[in-house]
Scaffold this active site. Structure first.
Site, PDB file in Angstrom:
ATOM      1  N   ARG A 173      -0.502   0.208   4.280  1.00 20.93           N
ATOM      2  CA  ARG A 173       0.652  -0.693   5.575  1.00 20.93           C
ATOM      3  C   ARG A 173       2.256  -1.066   4.917  1.00 20.93           C
ATOM      4  O   ARG A 173       2.936  -1.643   5.113  1.00 20.93           O
ATOM      5  CB  ARG A 173       0.428  -2.076   3.867  1.00 20.93           C
ATOM      6  CG  ARG A 173      -1.680  -2.309   4.673  1.00 20.93           C
ATOM      7  CD  ARG A 173      -2.367  -3.811   3.311  1.00 20.93           C
ATOM      8  NE  ARG A 173      -1.314  -4.154   2.582  1.00 20.93           N
ATOM      9  CZ  ARG A 173      -1.216  -5.546   3.386  1.00 20.93           C
ATOM     10  NH1 ARG A 173      -1.944  -5.853   4.045  1.00 20.93           N
ATOM     11  NH2 ARG A 173      -0.268  -7.228   3.094  1.00 20.93           N
ATOM     12  N   ARG A 177      10.728   4.614   3.720  1.00 21.67           N
ATOM     13  CA  ARG A 177      12.691   4.844   5.352  1.00 21.67           C
ATOM     14  C   ARG A 177      13.403   5.582   4.255  1.00 21.67           C
ATOM     15  O   ARG A 177      13.782   5.808   3.221  1.00 21.67           O
ATOM     16  CB  ARG A 177      13.152   3.699   5.106  1.00 21.67           C
ATOM     17  CG  ARG A 177      12.038   2.619   5.713  1.00 21.67           C
ATOM     18  CD  ARG A 177      12.486   1.242   5.953  1.00 21.67           C
ATOM     19  NE  ARG A 177      11.478   0.492   6.645  1.00 21.67           N
ATOM     20  CZ  ARG A 177      11.303  -1.032   6.532  1.00 21.67           C
ATOM     21  NH1 ARG A 177      12.306  -1.111   5.248  1.00 21.67           N
ATOM     22  NH2 ARG A 177      10.460  -1.360   6.947  1.00 21.67           N
ATOM     23  N   ARG A 249     -11.478  -9.313  -5.331  1.00 25.67           N
ATOM     24  CA  ARG A 249     -10.465  -9.316  -6.740  1.00 25.67           C
ATOM     25  C   ARG A 249      -9.686 -10.306  -6.536  1.00 25.67           C
ATOM     26  O   ARG A 249      -9.199 -11.407  -5.464  1.00 25.67           O
ATOM     27  CB  ARG A 249      -8.776  -8.188  -6.409  1.00 25.67           C
ATOM     28  CG  ARG A 249      -9.554  -6.715  -6.458  1.00 25.67           C
ATOM     29  CD  ARG A 249      -9.788  -6.601  -7.841  1.00 25.67           C
ATOM     30  NE  ARG A 249      -8.766  -6.015  -8.661  1.00 25.67           N
ATOM     31  CZ  ARG A 249      -9.009  -6.046 -10.000  1.00 25.67           C
ATOM     32  NH1 ARG A 249     -10.467  -5.607 -10.342  1.00 25.67           N
ATOM     33  NH2 ARG A 249      -8.004  -5.796 -10.885  1.00 25.67           N
ATOM     34  N   ARG A 279       3.446  -8.378 -10.643  1.00 26.53           N
ATOM     35  CA  ARG A 279       4.581  -9.047  -9.567  1.00 26.53           C
ATOM     36  C   ARG A 279       4.713  -9.994 -10.645  1.00 26.53           C
ATOM     37  O   ARG A 279       4.260 -11.328 -10.834  1.00 26.53           O
ATOM     38  CB  ARG A 279       4.623  -8.690  -8.553  1.00 26.53           C
ATOM     39  CG  ARG A 279       3.507  -9.609  -7.439  1.00 26.53           C
ATOM     40  CD  ARG A 279       3.334  -9.553  -6.807  1.00 26.53           C
ATOM     41  NE  ARG A 279       2.492 -10.102  -5.925  1.00 26.53           N
ATOM     42  CZ  ARG A 279       1.655  -9.739  -4.734  1.00 26.53           C
ATOM     43  NH1 ARG A 279       3.021  -9.184  -3.353  1.00 26.53           N
ATOM     44  NH2 ARG A 279       0.513 -10.554  -3.556  1.00 26.53           N
ATOM     45  N   GLU A 300       1.705 -12.843 -11.952  1.00 25.97           N
ATOM     46  CA  GLU A 300       0.473 -12.124 -11.255  1.00 25.97           C
ATOM     47  C   GLU A 300      -0.296 -11.596 -11.718  1.00 25.97           C
ATOM     48  O   GLU A 300      -0.238 -10.138 -12.351  1.00 25.97           O
ATOM     49  CB  GLU A 300       0.667 -11.993 -10.042  1.00 25.97           C
ATOM     50  CG  GLU A 300      -0.460 -11.895  -8.918  1.00 25.97           C
ATOM     51  CD  GLU A 300       0.425 -11.837  -7.447  1.00 25.97           C
ATOM     52  OE1 GLU A 300       1.213 -12.429  -7.255  1.00 25.97           O
ATOM     53  OE2 GLU A 300      -0.551 -11.319  -6.836  1.00 25.97           O
ATOM     54  N   TYR A 348      -8.684  -7.477   4.576  1.00 25.19           N
ATOM     55  CA  TYR A 348      -7.656  -7.849   4.244  1.00 25.19           C
ATOM     56  C   TYR A 348      -6.915  -8.600   5.245  1.00 25.19           C
ATOM     57  O   TYR A 348      -6.489  -6.996   6.094  1.00 25.19           O
ATOM     58  CB  TYR A 348      -6.892  -6.217   3.612  1.00 25.19           C
ATOM     59  CG  TYR A 348      -5.953  -6.209   2.619  1.00 25.19           C
ATOM     60  CD1 TYR A 348      -5.149  -7.755   2.613  1.00 25.19           C
ATOM     61  CD2 TYR A 348      -5.961  -5.538   1.691  1.00 25.19           C
ATOM     62  CE1 TYR A 348      -4.227  -7.382   1.516  1.00 25.19           C
ATOM     63  CE2 TYR A 348      -4.258  -5.721   1.755  1.00 25.19           C
ATOM     64  CZ  TYR A 348      -3.560  -6.328   1.383  1.00 25.19           C
ATOM     65  OH  TYR A 348      -2.851  -5.910   0.197  1.00 25.19           O
ATOM     66  N   ASP A 350      -3.950  -9.936   7.342  1.00 23.33           N
ATOM     67  CA  ASP A 350      -2.146 -10.695   7.104  1.00 23.33           C
ATOM     68  C   ASP A 350      -2.656 -12.648   7.894  1.00 23.33           C
ATOM     69  O   ASP A 350      -3.477 -11.788   8.588  1.00 23.33           O
ATOM     70  CB  ASP A 350      -1.342  -9.920   7.511  1.00 23.33           C
ATOM     71  CG  ASP A 350      -0.654  -9.204   6.767  1.00 23.33           C
ATOM     72  OD1 ASP A 350      -1.333  -9.260   5.161  1.00 23.33           O
ATOM     73  OD2 ASP A 350       0.096  -7.747   7.013  1.00 23.33           O
TER      74      ASP A 350
HETATM   75  N1  UDP Z   1       2.037  -0.982  -4.016  1.00 25.69           N
HETATM   76  C1  UDP Z   1       1.908  -0.644  -4.537  1.00 25.69           C
HETATM   77  N2  UDP Z   1       3.914  -0.704  -5.031  1.00 25.69           N
HETATM   78  C2  UDP Z   1       3.654  -1.587  -5.583  1.00 25.69           C
HETATM   79  C3  UDP Z   1       3.547  -3.112  -4.547  1.00 25.69           C
HETATM   80  C4  UDP Z   1       2.580  -2.343  -3.790  1.00 25.69           C
HETATM   81  O1  UDP Z   1       1.392   0.052  -5.053  1.00 25.69           O
HETATM   82  O2  UDP Z   1       4.910  -2.241  -5.675  1.00 25.69           O
HETATM   83  C5  UDP Z   1       0.202  -0.741  -3.321  1.00 25.69           C
HETATM   84  C6  UDP Z   1      -0.884  -1.760  -3.957  1.00 25.69           C
HETATM   85  O3  UDP Z   1      -2.278  -0.593  -4.068  1.00 25.69           O
HETATM   86  C7  UDP Z   1      -1.097  -3.306  -2.871  1.00 25.69           C
HETATM   87  C8  UDP Z   1      -1.015  -1.994  -1.683  1.00 25.69           C
HETATM   88  O4  UDP Z   1       0.471  -1.229  -1.801  1.00 25.69           O
HETATM   89  O5  UDP Z   1      -2.018  -3.412  -3.126  1.00 25.69           O
HETATM   90  C9  UDP Z   1      -0.231  -2.971  -0.836  1.00 25.69           C
HETATM   91  O6  UDP Z   1       0.669  -3.947  -0.573  1.00 25.69           O
HETATM   92  P1  UDP Z   1       1.697  -4.991  -0.267  1.00 25.69           P
HETATM   93  O7  UDP Z   1       2.992  -5.829  -0.650  1.00 25.69           O
HETATM   94  O8  UDP Z   1       1.219  -4.769   1.272  1.00 25.69           O
HETATM   95  O9  UDP Z   1       0.045  -5.909  -0.880  1.00 25.69           O
HETATM   96  P2  UDP Z   1       0.022  -7.768  -1.048  1.00 25.69           P
HETATM   97  O10 UDP Z   1       1.443  -8.537  -1.042  1.00 25.69           O
HETATM   98  O11 UDP Z   1      -1.004  -8.127  -0.030  1.00 25.69           O
HETATM   99  O12 UDP Z   1      -0.680  -7.703  -2.838  1.00 25.69           O
END
Ligand code: UDP
Length: 383
Positions: A173, A177, A249, A279, A300, A348, A350
């Protein structure tokens, strides 16, 4: 003659399919067990600060699908919004997704794009040619140091298991870059509804052939009373969990308030496992066109979803997939029920994909009506 159709769930799937079928002349009832529409996209102003809160956590609209973008813009005004996520690790703040700034800051270098590419290639584990797990994918992609700083701890907290047990698709996902582009999403269209998601979904549901019933639990035993049921609740829930529960989860949000600006951005991730939350979301930054003195924030926390909790992320590991296959077989035996959306298909998804699938599903129903064929239990294969 219009059919009597019930949409179980007033989230995106229910609203979009319901709208399409009501426009085609069907009589649509949308029921939801909650006291509000919008499912987990629901937004609401905080009474104390007047900030628009993403009640079930951050939702940023982004898509490459122009038809979906035009669709949502038909119902509300989207304002420009770019998701710029930061991550706090080891007492420093870094930019995500991993980009040239992150690489240079993390390794204390001043590399140009090609130099960074070469450097990261020396970090990456090139012996992993076909990564299956999240961890293998990360090691093959960015190497151990970046993986351990930004992904390992976060992922363990988020998913409650080792990244060696998770599929590589979760990491895919996120991009890496070799320039300074820190836009979290690479999609062509991105924005935030000016007044939150609730009025958008209310506008989608605003059709004379649609009746919305909140605080209403739909009993699957009454499915035969309708011409068709679109079920966007949990797939296993439709069957009373009789084969067991599909693992999810859930999230807990610890709300706190602050005068002024707490963290300077909407989403700050915490990569380390020593910090218990994944986060912090500062909701007012999702609406940069508004100005508020006060601020409302969410810490969270992710944990295993119990029977009374709200399911958020489908886990979909080997065990869950075996159970999913059993429920899919059950679902295929139902006659007039189609399972839709994140919970109904246990994926999962979006928001944009949910809307795309809902549009396709609504169309499939209308075609089936025209052709006198049966609408299947799934418009998309959940396996
Ligand atoms: N992820 C991570 N560190 C980060 C952000 C994301 O390890 O700082 C991993 C984590 O396993 C997460 C996945 O990447 O579930 C997808 O991240 P995304 O930001 O797409 O998650 P969402 O916002 O859908 O919870």
């Amino acid at each position: 003659m219009g059919k009597r159709i019930v949409m179980v769930g007033a989230g995106l799937s229910g609203a979009v399919i319901g709208r399409m079928l009501s426009e085609a002349g069907h009589d649509v009832t949308v029921v939801d067990s909650r006291s509000h529409i919008g499912g987990n996209c629901y937004t609401k102003r905080d009474a104390e600060t007047d900030v628009m809160v993403h009640v079930y956590g951050p939702h940023i609209f982004h898509t490459d699908d122009e038809e979906v973008w035009n669709y949502v813009n038909r119902f509300t005004t989207f304002l420009p919004y770019k998701n710029r996520v930061k991550s706090t690790v080891g007492g420093q703040v870094y930019s995500l997704p991993i980009n040239l700034h992150t690489i240079n800051q993390f390794f204390g270098k001043a590399l140009r794009p090609d130099e960074a590419r070469t450097f990261i290639a020396t970090q990456a584990d090139c012996s992993i040619t076909d990564p299956q797990s999240f961890e293998d994918q990360a090691l093959a992609f960015i190497g151990r140091d970046l993986y351990e700083a930004f992904f390992k701890g976060y992922t363990e907290k988020q998913w409650g298991c080792s990244p060696t047990a998770l599929p590589a698709s979760i990491l895919r996902r996120l991009p890496v870059r070799f320039n300074y582009d820190d836009n979290y999403f690479a999609h062509r269209f991105q924005g935030m509804p000016e007044h939150g998601y609730t009025p958008m979904i209310a506008a989608i549901l605003d059709h004379p052939n649609v009746t919305v019933q909140l605080d209403t639990v739909f009993d699957p035993a009454t499915a035969a009373e309708w011409d068709h049921v679109f079920w966007s609740g949990p797939l296993d829930g439709f069957f009373g969990y009789r084969l067991g529960r599909l693992g999810y989860r859930t999230l807990d949000f610890k709300t706190f308030r602050h005068e002024g600006d707490y963290q300077g951005c909407a989403v700050m991730n915490y990569g380390e496992s020593t910090v218990p939350y994944t986060r912090i979301t500062e909701h007012k930054h999702f609406a940069p066109w508004e100005s508020h003195k006060g601020s409302v924030l969410y810490e969270e926390y992710s944990r295993a979803c119990g029977p009374k909790d709200i399911p958020y992320y489908p886990i979909r590991l080997v065990e869950e997939k075996a159970l999913l296959a059993d429920y899919v077989a059950e679902a295929q035996k139902t006659l007039n029920v189609t399972f839709v959306g994140r919970l109904g298909t246990y994926r999962y998804l979006d928001m944009d994909v949910t809307i795309r699938e809902a549009l396709d599903c609504g169309l499939a129903y209308l075609r089936a009506q025209e052709n006198g064929t049966t609408m299947p239990a799934f418009a998309v294969d959940p396996l």
